[in-house]
Design a protein around this motif. Structure first.
Motif, PDB file in Angstrom:
ATOM      1  N   ASP A  57      98.839 -14.755  80.026  1.00 33.87           N
ATOM      2  CA  ASP A  57      98.272 -13.930  81.089  1.00 33.87           C
ATOM      3  C   ASP A  57      97.816 -14.821  82.248  1.00 33.87           C
ATOM      4  O   ASP A  57      98.031 -16.040  82.238  1.00 33.87           O
ATOM      5  CB  ASP A  57      97.158 -13.030  80.558  1.00 33.87           C
ATOM      6  CG  ASP A  57      95.860 -13.757  80.234  1.00 33.87           C
ATOM      7  OD1 ASP A  57      95.797 -14.997  80.323  1.00 33.87           O
ATOM      8  OD2 ASP A  57      94.889 -13.061  79.873  1.00 33.87           O
ATOM      9  N   VAL A  71      96.800  -4.485  84.169  1.00 35.93           N
ATOM     10  CA  VAL A  71      97.706  -4.760  85.284  1.00 35.93           C
ATOM     11  C   VAL A  71      97.311  -3.827  86.424  1.00 35.93           C
ATOM     12  O   VAL A  71      97.389  -2.608  86.278  1.00 35.93           O
ATOM     13  CB  VAL A  71      99.189  -4.525  84.906  1.00 35.93           C
ATOM     14  CG1 VAL A  71     100.103  -4.841  86.080  1.00 35.93           C
ATOM     15  CG2 VAL A  71      99.590  -5.318  83.679  1.00 35.93           C
ATOM     16  N   SER A 106      98.661 -10.348  84.695  1.00 35.22           N
ATOM     17  CA  SER A 106      97.733  -9.463  83.993  1.00 35.22           C
ATOM     18  C   SER A 106      96.590 -10.241  83.358  1.00 35.22           C
ATOM     19  O   SER A 106      96.545 -11.467  83.433  1.00 35.22           O
ATOM     20  CB  SER A 106      98.485  -8.686  82.905  1.00 35.22           C
ATOM     21  OG  SER A 106      98.820  -9.546  81.837  1.00 35.22           O
TER      22      SER A 106
END
Length: 118
Positions: A57, A71, A106
């Motif tokens: 991430d 997200v 994300s």
């Protein structure tokens, strides 16, 4: 060859572990036993095996199957799509999807086993 990494969810103790080893059947390639720190081998049926997506991430955290990622302020579950032989992101509370290429931007916010209320 890319590395394979797993973590395992113990269905009995309700805890996530990084396995020390996973034993696979030579002929079928199916997993049959798992070893976690502090325990000897247990049957694989006691665990959910969760594979690493190969991605991290935005904070550099490894992202695994069943992780929940944020997200653009929307939560998604990382899911293995058997038919497409690929990971995908499925929106929590709807059926909208995103491509795993969104994972690097994300943030992991948990996983579906330890964060059932999300």
């Amino acid at each position: 060859m890319r590395p394979f990494k797993f973590r395992v969810w113990n269905k009995v103790s309700k805890k996530m572990h990084n396995p020390q080893a996973i034993s696979f059947d030579i002929q079928s390639c199916d997993p049959f036993a798992v070893s976690v720190p502090g325990k000897s081998w247990d049957p694989v049926g006691k665990y959910e095996l969760l594979q690493w997506t190969g991605l991290t991430d935005a904070d550099g955290l490894d992202v695994y199957e069943a992780d929940l990622v944020l997200v653009s302020s929307e939560a998604y579950k990382v899911h293995w799509n058997e038919a497409q032989a690929a990971f995908e992101l499925i929106a929590i509370g709807s059926s909208s999807q995103k491509n795993v290429s969104d994972i690097p931007s994300s943030k992991v916010i948990g996983n579906m086993y330890q964060n059932e209320n999300i």
